[in-house]
Design a protein around this motif. Structure first.
Motif, PDB file in Angstrom:
ATOM      1  N   ASP A 131      -3.299  -6.893 -10.277  1.00  0.00           N
ATOM      2  CA  ASP A 131      -3.785  -6.955 -11.663  1.00  0.00           C
ATOM      3  C   ASP A 131      -3.180  -5.838 -12.507  1.00  0.00           C
ATOM      4  OD1 ASP A 131      -5.331  -9.193 -11.280  1.00  0.00           O
ATOM      5  OD2 ASP A 131      -7.217  -8.083 -11.031  1.00  0.00           O
ATOM      6  N   ARG A 132      -3.051  -4.648 -11.935  1.00  0.00           N
ATOM      7  CA  ARG A 132      -2.517  -3.504 -12.694  1.00  0.00           C
ATOM      8  C   ARG A 132      -0.993  -3.530 -12.765  1.00  0.00           C
ATOM      9  NH1 ARG A 132      -6.698   0.123 -10.156  1.00  0.00           N
ATOM     10  NH2 ARG A 132      -5.130   0.573  -8.603  1.00  0.00           N
ATOM     11  N   ALA A 133      -0.331  -4.022 -11.709  1.00  0.00           N
ATOM     12  CA  ALA A 133       1.127  -3.919 -11.630  1.00  0.00           C
ATOM     13  C   ALA A 133       1.863  -5.187 -12.040  1.00  0.00           C
ATOM     14  CB  ALA A 133       1.529  -3.558 -10.201  1.00  0.00           C
ATOM     15  N   GLY A 134       1.202  -6.315 -12.015  1.00  0.00           N
ATOM     16  CA  GLY A 134       1.914  -7.569 -12.216  1.00  0.00           C
ATOM     17  C   GLY A 134       2.556  -8.008 -10.909  1.00  0.00           C
ATOM     18  N   LEU A 135       3.414  -8.997 -10.976  1.00  0.00           N
ATOM     19  CA  LEU A 135       4.023  -9.538  -9.758  1.00  0.00           C
ATOM     20  C   LEU A 135       5.356  -8.849  -9.451  1.00  0.00           C
ATOM     21  CD1 LEU A 135       3.185 -13.319 -10.175  1.00  0.00           C
ATOM     22  CD2 LEU A 135       2.084 -11.626  -8.701  1.00  0.00           C
ATOM     23  N   ASN A 136       5.302  -7.552  -9.330  1.00  0.00           N
ATOM     24  CA  ASN A 136       6.475  -6.750  -8.989  1.00  0.00           C
ATOM     25  C   ASN A 136       6.130  -5.965  -7.733  1.00  0.00           C
ATOM     26  OD1 ASN A 136       8.058  -4.259  -8.842  1.00  0.00           O
ATOM     27  ND2 ASN A 136       8.953  -4.923 -10.786  1.00  0.00           N
ATOM     28  N   ARG A 137       6.797  -6.271  -6.622  1.00  0.00           N
ATOM     29  CA  ARG A 137       6.384  -5.692  -5.335  1.00  0.00           C
ATOM     30  C   ARG A 137       6.487  -4.182  -5.293  1.00  0.00           C
ATOM     31  NH1 ARG A 137      11.116  -7.235  -1.058  1.00  0.00           N
ATOM     32  NH2 ARG A 137      12.832  -6.587  -2.375  1.00  0.00           N
ATOM     33  N   VAL A 138       7.441  -3.583  -5.999  1.00  0.00           N
ATOM     34  CA  VAL A 138       7.556  -2.123  -6.015  1.00  0.00           C
ATOM     35  C   VAL A 138       6.366  -1.519  -6.754  1.00  0.00           C
ATOM     36  CG1 VAL A 138       8.941  -0.167  -6.823  1.00  0.00           C
ATOM     37  CG2 VAL A 138      10.060  -2.167  -5.808  1.00  0.00           C
ATOM     38  N   ARG A 139       6.013  -2.108  -7.884  1.00  0.00           N
ATOM     39  CA  ARG A 139       4.859  -1.595  -8.639  1.00  0.00           C
ATOM     40  C   ARG A 139       3.548  -1.829  -7.889  1.00  0.00           C
ATOM     41  NH1 ARG A 139       6.757  -3.773 -14.517  1.00  0.00           N
ATOM     42  NH2 ARG A 139       8.295  -2.137 -14.917  1.00  0.00           N
ATOM     43  N   ILE A 140       3.450  -2.965  -7.205  1.00  0.00           N
ATOM     44  CA  ILE A 140       2.254  -3.239  -6.399  1.00  0.00           C
ATOM     45  C   ILE A 140       2.124  -2.182  -5.307  1.00  0.00           C
ATOM     46  CG2 ILE A 140       1.188  -4.835  -4.751  1.00  0.00           C
ATOM     47  CD1 ILE A 140       2.546  -7.113  -6.397  1.00  0.00           C
ATOM     48  N   ARG A 141       3.225  -1.889  -4.628  1.00  0.00           N
ATOM     49  CA  ARG A 141       3.213  -0.859  -3.579  1.00  0.00           C
ATOM     50  C   ARG A 141       2.808   0.496  -4.161  1.00  0.00           C
ATOM     51  NH1 ARG A 141       4.181   3.665  -2.433  1.00  0.00           N
ATOM     52  NH2 ARG A 141       5.135   4.537  -0.652  1.00  0.00           N
ATOM     53  N   ASN A 142       3.327   0.839  -5.346  1.00  0.00           N
ATOM     54  CA  ASN A 142       2.979   2.112  -5.975  1.00  0.00           C
ATOM     55  C   ASN A 142       1.497   2.167  -6.341  1.00  0.00           C
ATOM     56  OD1 ASN A 142       5.606   2.965  -5.698  1.00  0.00           O
ATOM     57  ND2 ASN A 142       6.181   2.486  -7.810  1.00  0.00           N
ATOM     58  N   GLU A 143       0.968   1.053  -6.823  1.00  0.00           N
ATOM     59  CA  GLU A 143      -0.459   0.999  -7.156  1.00  0.00           C
ATOM     60  C   GLU A 143      -1.318   1.170  -5.896  1.00  0.00           C
ATOM     61  OE1 GLU A 143      -2.152   0.963 -10.008  1.00  0.00           O
ATOM     62  OE2 GLU A 143      -0.305   1.018 -11.169  1.00  0.00           O
ATOM     63  N   LEU A 144      -0.923   0.498  -4.813  1.00  0.00           N
ATOM     64  CA  LEU A 144      -1.665   0.654  -3.552  1.00  0.00           C
ATOM     65  C   LEU A 144      -1.574   2.086  -3.045  1.00  0.00           C
ATOM     66  CD1 LEU A 144      -0.740  -2.660  -1.732  1.00  0.00           C
ATOM     67  CD2 LEU A 144      -3.029  -1.953  -2.474  1.00  0.00           C
TER      68      LEU A 144
ATOM     69  N   ASN B 117      -9.291  -7.210  -1.841  1.00  0.00           N
ATOM     70  CA  ASN B 117      -9.655  -6.799  -3.195  1.00  0.00           C
ATOM     71  C   ASN B 117      -8.816  -5.617  -3.677  1.00  0.00           C
ATOM     72  OD1 ASN B 117     -11.558  -8.669  -4.114  1.00  0.00           O
ATOM     73  ND2 ASN B 117     -13.140  -7.741  -2.852  1.00  0.00           N
ATOM     74  N   MET B 118      -8.454  -4.721  -2.775  1.00  0.00           N
ATOM     75  CA  MET B 118      -7.556  -3.620  -3.144  1.00  0.00           C
ATOM     76  C   MET B 118      -6.202  -4.185  -3.573  1.00  0.00           C
ATOM     77  SD  MET B 118      -8.494  -0.868  -0.152  1.00  0.00           S
ATOM     78  CE  MET B 118      -7.376   0.441  -0.683  1.00  0.00           C
ATOM     79  N   LEU B 119      -5.702  -5.163  -2.828  1.00  0.00           N
ATOM     80  CA  LEU B 119      -4.428  -5.793  -3.155  1.00  0.00           C
ATOM     81  C   LEU B 119      -4.516  -6.521  -4.493  1.00  0.00           C
ATOM     82  CD1 LEU B 119      -1.528  -6.510  -2.396  1.00  0.00           C
ATOM     83  CD2 LEU B 119      -2.441  -8.432  -1.075  1.00  0.00           C
ATOM     84  N   ILE B 120      -5.577  -7.268  -4.720  1.00  0.00           N
ATOM     85  CA  ILE B 120      -5.762  -7.998  -5.980  1.00  0.00           C
ATOM     86  C   ILE B 120      -5.816  -7.021  -7.146  1.00  0.00           C
ATOM     87  CG2 ILE B 120      -7.409  -9.394  -7.308  1.00  0.00           C
ATOM     88  CD1 ILE B 120      -8.036 -10.833  -4.598  1.00  0.00           C
TER      89      ILE B 120
END
Length: 181
Positions: free
Chosen positions: A15-28, A8-11
């Motif tokens: 949701d906040r970053a879109g499908l961009n792995r750098v932004r996903i990592r930053n959000e996490l 759920n943290m990843l989801i």
């Protein structure tokens, strides 16, 4: 439950970053606290769950939980380790670094304690001292006021043990070599 919370943290990050792995990592990386089905998750700056552990048992057909005492609860303060020379010309520089670290910790308002270790002027002892601060005294991070060789060894140990390290002084080649940003 922990796997469910992690997903759920990843989801939520996606949701906040879109499908961009750098932004996903930053959000996490920005999620230092998360309220999940397993309870409140608190992450430290190395993304380890440092929240309270709960032990449970069944009483009269119901789950009863109690908080387990852990190192953070019993000690009350996190440890920052400072590696520095205690004698010689380099000790004057290290005195200033130590004073600055103490001031920053006092101003932080966080329950942090500084543990200072001298390296007796020999960079060959640095690895052992750094390991002791991290593994035995549970330092959450290190600061060094050492020569480039000593700082290099301390950075290697901190990196292997997944702890952040701040190197006081100029040592750009050292940081590039050890992979510490």
């Amino acid at each position: 439950a922990h796997g469910y919370d992690g997903m759920n943290m990843l989801i939520e990050a996606i949701d906040r970053a879109g499908l961009n792995r750098v932004r996903i990592r930053n959000e996490l990386a920005a999620m230092l606290e998360y309220e999940g089905v397993s309870g409140r998750i608190v992450l430290d700056n190395t993304f380890n769950d440092v929240g309270s552990v709960y032990l449970g048992r069944v009483e009269d057909g119901r789950f009863v939980f109690r908080e387990a005492a852990g190192p953070a609860a019993s000690e009350g303060a996190e440890v920052i380790g400072l590696l520095r020379p205690l004698e010689g010309e380099a000790a004057l520089f290290a005195d200033g670094v130590e004073e600055g670290v103490r001031l920053a910790l006092a101003e932080s308002g966080r329950p942090l304690t500084l543990e200072v270790e001298g390296t007796r002027g020999a960079w060959t002892t640095v690895g052992e001292v750094a390991r002791d601060l991290i593994e035995d005294r549970h330092a959450v991070g290190l600061v060094t006021a050492l020569d480039p060789q000593g700082a290099h060894v301390a950075a290697q140990v901190a990196t292997r043990l997944r702890r952040p390290i701040a190197v006081a002084g100029e040592s750009p080649e050292l940081l590039a070599h050890t992979g510490v940003p």
